[in-house]
Write an enzyme that holds these catalytic residues in place. Structure first.
Site, PDB file in Angstrom:
ATOM      1  N   SER A  96      -4.543 -20.371  -9.804  1.00  0.00           N
ATOM      2  CA  SER A  96      -5.460 -21.485 -10.030  1.00  0.00           C
ATOM      3  C   SER A  96      -4.636 -22.742 -10.215  1.00  0.00           C
ATOM      4  CB  SER A  96      -6.290 -21.234 -11.301  1.00  0.00           C
ATOM      5  OG  SER A  96      -7.004 -22.391 -11.701  1.00  0.00           O
ATOM      6  N   TYR A 150      -7.449 -18.718 -20.170  1.00  0.00           N
ATOM      7  CA  TYR A 150      -7.457 -18.697 -18.706  1.00  0.00           C
ATOM      8  C   TYR A 150      -6.185 -19.318 -18.142  1.00  0.00           C
ATOM      9  CZ  TYR A 150      -8.864 -19.623 -13.897  1.00  0.00           C
ATOM     10  OH  TYR A 150      -8.912 -19.680 -12.517  1.00  0.00           O
TER      11      TYR A 150
END
Length: 277
Positions: A137, A150
């Site tokens: 990401s 995350y």
């Protein structure tokens, strides 16, 4: 791509996994996709009864992974490309989020990807060819309040990917960390795990961020189908990148982070050098 490959993609029920599987099938590749239920397996295989092969696997069921990969190699074919896509986003202020939520985030996003990689690598290494794509990401480069677990998991996967690429380079096995920006997937919708709010001191900082994320879900700039085609282009390359950003927002934000980091390093260079000798 001109040459058909066998792709093993984890998490093909939705999001990037489903988009990549569909594009790969449309391009003439065979795809083995992992899902977490028999119903999802049947739905995936219905996409292309000849070339879509489903396998029920939870990537956190670490004891089951070796057997599933061995069965694929024996009964479906040699895995040319592994795409570690299975994952989800946790949202929550760090102080408000439990350690159990952190463990779950890392079990899926990090340990699951590593476990599948370790199961596939012996086959790729023995054949002296292969390509592993880890879906990370832009949150593996940049950070923002409310997604500490995350971002931590994606920073970890970025680092693991980079090291692994150095370890397997001489075996003609490529490793690419794919870092998407904001795309129209379920990441910020039903797929996201959200910790409940409990500490009012964070309201002014975090409530607008959470509300904006919910409101923008499904309206992001990024097109998952175009991301899938970009990944297929990387897979087709003889010299694929170690890091691949997807989306103009990821490009701008990561460049901004690297520029700010370079400025900070320069600002504190004298103190940094003072520890030598």
């Amino acid at each position: 791509m001109s040459t058909s490959k066998l792709l093993l993609i984890t998490g093909v029920s939705s999001g990037f996994g489903r988009a990549l599987a569909q594009e790969a099938l449309a391009t003439g590749h065979q795809v083995v996709g992992t899902v977490r239920s028999e119903r999802a397996k049947q739905a995936f295989e219905a996409l292309d009864p000849a070339q879509a092969v489903g396998r029920v696997l939870d990537v956190t069921d670490f004891d089951a992974i070796d057997g599933v990969v061995a069965e694929i190699e024996a009964n479906v074919g040699e895995i040319d490309v592994l795409v570690n896509n299975a994952g989800y986003g946790h949202e929550g202020i760090l102080e408000e989020s439990s350690l159990a939520e952190m463990r779950r985030q890392f079990d899926v996003n990090v340990f699951g990807a590593v476990a599948v990689t370790k199961a596939v690598l012996p086959y790729m290494r023995s054949r002296r060819r292969g390509h592993i794509l880890n879906i990370t990401s832009m949150g593996g480069f940049i950070t923002m309040p409310g997604i500490a677990y995350y971002c931590g998991s994606k920073f970890a996967l970025e680092g693991i990917s980079e090291v692994l690429g150095k370890e397997v380079k001489s075996f003609n096995v490529h490793v690419t960390a794919v870092a998407p920006g904001s795309f129209r997937t379920d990441w910020a919708g039903r797929s996201m795990s959200r910790s409940p709010r409990s500490i009012s001191d964070y309201d002014a900082l975090f409530d607008p961020i959470r509300n904006a994320r919910v409101e923008k879900s499904g309206q992001q700039l990024g097109d998952p189908a175009k991301a899938a085609r970009a990944m297929l282009d990387a897979i087709a390359s003889d010299t694929p990148p170690e890091h691949l950003l997807l989306g103009s927002d990821a490009l701008a934000l990561v460049r901004g982070k690297l520029s700010a980091l370079a400025d900070e390093i320069s600002e504190w260079e004298t103190l940094t050098r003072s520890t030598d000798g």
